[in-house]
Design a protein around this motif. Structure first.
Motif, short mmCIF file in Angstrom:
data_model
loop_
_atom_site.label_atom_id
_atom_site.label_comp_id
_atom_site.label_asym_id
_atom_site.label_seq_id
_atom_site.Cartn_x
_atom_site.Cartn_y
_atom_site.Cartn_z
N GLU A 1 -17.28 4.08 7.89
CA GLU A 1 -17.68 5.44 8.29
C GLU A 1 -17.29 6.49 7.25
N GLU A 2 -16.35 6.14 6.37
CA GLU A 2 -15.95 7.09 5.33
C GLU A 2 -17.08 7.33 4.32
N ALA A 3 -18.04 6.41 4.28
CA ALA A 3 -19.18 6.57 3.37
C ALA A 3 -19.99 7.82 3.69
N LYS A 4 -19.86 8.31 4.93
CA LYS A 4 -20.58 9.53 5.32
C LYS A 4 -19.99 10.78 4.67
N GLN A 5 -18.81 10.63 4.09
CA GLN A 5 -18.12 11.79 3.49
C GLN A 5 -18.27 11.85 1.97
N LEU A 6 -19.25 11.15 1.42
CA LEU A 6 -19.40 11.07 -0.03
C LEU A 6 -19.55 12.45 -0.68
N ALA A 7 -20.32 13.32 -0.06
CA ALA A 7 -20.53 14.66 -0.63
C ALA A 7 -19.20 15.42 -0.71
N HIS A 8 -18.37 15.25 0.33
CA HIS A 8 -17.05 15.88 0.32
C HIS A 8 -16.18 15.28 -0.77
N PHE A 9 -16.19 13.95 -0.88
CA PHE A 9 -15.40 13.29 -1.92
C PHE A 9 -15.81 13.78 -3.31
N ALA A 10 -17.09 14.00 -3.51
CA ALA A 10 -17.61 14.42 -4.81
C ALA A 10 -17.14 15.81 -5.20
N SER A 11 -16.63 16.57 -4.22
CA SER A 11 -16.16 17.93 -4.52
C SER A 11 -14.82 17.93 -5.26
N TYR A 12 -14.10 16.79 -5.21
CA TYR A 12 -12.80 16.74 -5.90
C TYR A 12 -12.55 15.43 -6.66
N ALA A 13 -13.27 14.37 -6.32
CA ALA A 13 -13.04 13.07 -6.96
C ALA A 13 -14.13 12.77 -7.99
N ASP A 14 -13.82 11.83 -8.87
CA ASP A 14 -14.77 11.41 -9.90
C ASP A 14 -15.41 10.07 -9.56
N ALA A 15 -14.79 9.34 -8.65
CA ALA A 15 -15.29 8.01 -8.29
C ALA A 15 -14.78 7.64 -6.90
N ILE A 16 -15.39 6.62 -6.32
CA ILE A 16 -14.90 6.05 -5.07
C ILE A 16 -14.51 4.60 -5.31
N GLY A 17 -13.60 4.11 -4.47
CA GLY A 17 -13.15 2.73 -4.56
C GLY A 17 -13.32 2.04 -3.23
N PRO A 18 -14.50 1.49 -2.94
CA PRO A 18 -14.73 0.81 -1.67
C PRO A 18 -14.43 -0.70 -1.74
N TRP A 19 -14.24 -1.29 -0.57
CA TRP A 19 -14.21 -2.75 -0.46
C TRP A 19 -15.61 -3.26 -0.78
N TYR A 20 -15.70 -4.35 -1.53
CA TYR A 20 -17.02 -4.81 -1.96
C TYR A 20 -17.95 -5.16 -0.79
N LYS A 21 -17.36 -5.48 0.37
CA LYS A 21 -18.19 -5.81 1.53
C LYS A 21 -18.85 -4.57 2.16
N GLN A 22 -18.45 -3.39 1.70
CA GLN A 22 -19.15 -2.18 2.11
C GLN A 22 -20.42 -1.98 1.28
N ILE A 23 -20.54 -2.78 0.21
CA ILE A 23 -21.69 -2.70 -0.70
C ILE A 23 -22.66 -3.84 -0.44
N VAL A 24 -22.12 -5.07 -0.40
CA VAL A 24 -22.93 -6.24 -0.05
C VAL A 24 -22.58 -6.60 1.38
N THR A 25 -23.48 -6.33 2.29
CA THR A 25 -23.15 -6.38 3.72
C THR A 25 -23.50 -7.70 4.40
N GLY A 26 -24.16 -8.60 3.69
CA GLY A 26 -24.51 -9.88 4.29
C GLY A 26 -25.67 -10.54 3.58
N LYS A 27 -26.27 -11.52 4.24
CA LYS A 27 -27.35 -12.27 3.63
C LYS A 27 -28.44 -12.54 4.67
N LYS A 28 -29.69 -12.41 4.27
CA LYS A 28 -30.81 -12.66 5.17
C LYS A 28 -31.93 -13.35 4.41
N ASP A 29 -32.39 -14.47 4.97
CA ASP A 29 -33.46 -15.26 4.34
C ASP A 29 -33.13 -15.61 2.89
N GLY A 30 -31.85 -15.91 2.67
CA GLY A 30 -31.42 -16.33 1.34
C GLY A 30 -31.20 -15.21 0.35
#
Length: 305
Positions: free
Chosen positions: A207-236
């Motif tokens: 749910e913190e991904a919804k705050q990206l615009a706020h993060f961009a107001s003071y941070a230069d980058a984000i550090g997420p868990w990789y499973k927040q980026i690759v969320t699963g697999k479907k049909d290979g």
């Protein structure tokens, strides 16, 4: 490929016990771009390089100082002076209740003579190695649990920033990236403490991904868990979230954690993991326990392109 950062997660922690100077030296020799330091305070206000505010899952504190545990049964770094901390033996991470090693295939638990060390000592080592070798490997410190330290009457962040400044890390152009999970504290670093360092907002919950615009107001980058980026697999085929695209659209880089060759999740090989998250999802940096493997992967992909 050369723009992808390899961040040695707690050093070369896939090979030697995490956050030991030996692990950091190994990571340096593997040519990681940055070496990570998690930082908490000792009783006498020395910034200590250790992943948690607790001691009992990486040291023999329970044997050496059995009477020093708190009511919750845990042993806290902040209750010990640096001199006391340096008497402890550091080992591969284990469960303090079961005494089972977290990653059984790694360096044997309770073997070797590894010790805790200060942030000063680690920075001095890395800077000296850079000087001797002509490399320019950076540091990637994390402010650990600042709210806990504040409740204990200590300003961890201010102390760490002073140490960093003493070693010449004050600007975004310096080889220092500062990270924290606590959004309020990272914002404080920017606005109240007036730091010009490169800042990374670590994110733990989707749910913190919804705050990206706020993060961009003071941070230069984000550090997420990789499973927040690759969320699963479907049909290979792997399924990707919009996190990287949205972050890049806001000018934020993405440094994802943690890439472990002995903890692949749904991936069949480490190279598949790296190809999918680092290349296909187009992240900018990877925290890894195995920096040599990621460096080699990127070098091979660079030759192919």
């Amino acid at each position: 490929m050369k723009n992808k950062l390899v961040i040695a997660h707690r050093g070369a922690s896939g090979y030697l016990p995490e956050h030991t100077l030996e692990s950091k030296k190994m990571a340096f020799s593997m040519n990681a771009d940055f070496i990570e330091q998690d930082i908490v305070l000792s009783k006498d206000d020395v910034p200590v390089v250790i992943h948690d505010i607790y001691l009992d899952d990486v040291t023999d504190v329970a044997q050496k100082f059995p009477e020093r545990q708190r009511k919750d049964g845990r042993f806290y770094v902040i209750d010990f002076t640096m001199k006391e901390l340096e008497t402890l033996q550091v080992s591969e991470r284990f469960n303090p209740k079961t005494h089972q090693q977290v990653y059984p295939g790694r360096y044997p638990m309770r073997q070797g003579k590894f010790k805790l060390h200060s942030l000063d000592k680690e920075i001095a080592l890395i800077q000296q190695l850079n000087k001797e070798t002509g490399k320019n490997i950076g540091i990637y410190p994390e402010i650990k649990e600042p709210a806990f330290h504040q409740k204990e009457g200590k300003d961890l962040t201010a102390i760490v920033l002073k140490v960093l400044s003493n070693y010449g890390y004050t600007q975004k152009s310096d080889r220092c990236i500062l990270q924290c999970f606590d959004a309020k504290e990272l914002q404080r670093i920017k606005t109240e403490l007036h730091s010009n360092l490169y800042l990374v907002q670590l994110i733990e919950h989707p749910e913190e991904a919804k705050q990206l615009a706020h993060f961009a107001s003071y941070a230069d980058a984000i550090g997420p868990w990789y499973k927040q980026i690759v969320t699963g697999k479907k049909d290979g085929k792997w399924i990707f979230s919009n996190l990287v695209t949205e972050a890049h659209g806001l000018g934020l880089q993405v440094h994802a954690y943690t890439f472990r060759a002995d903890d692949l999740g749904e991936f069949s090989t480490f190279n598949e993991m790296l190809q999918t998250v680092l290349i296909d999802a187009d992240i900018d940096g990877a925290f890894t326990d195995f920096p040599d493997k990621v460096v080699q992967f990127l070098e091979e992909r660079s030759k192919e392109s």
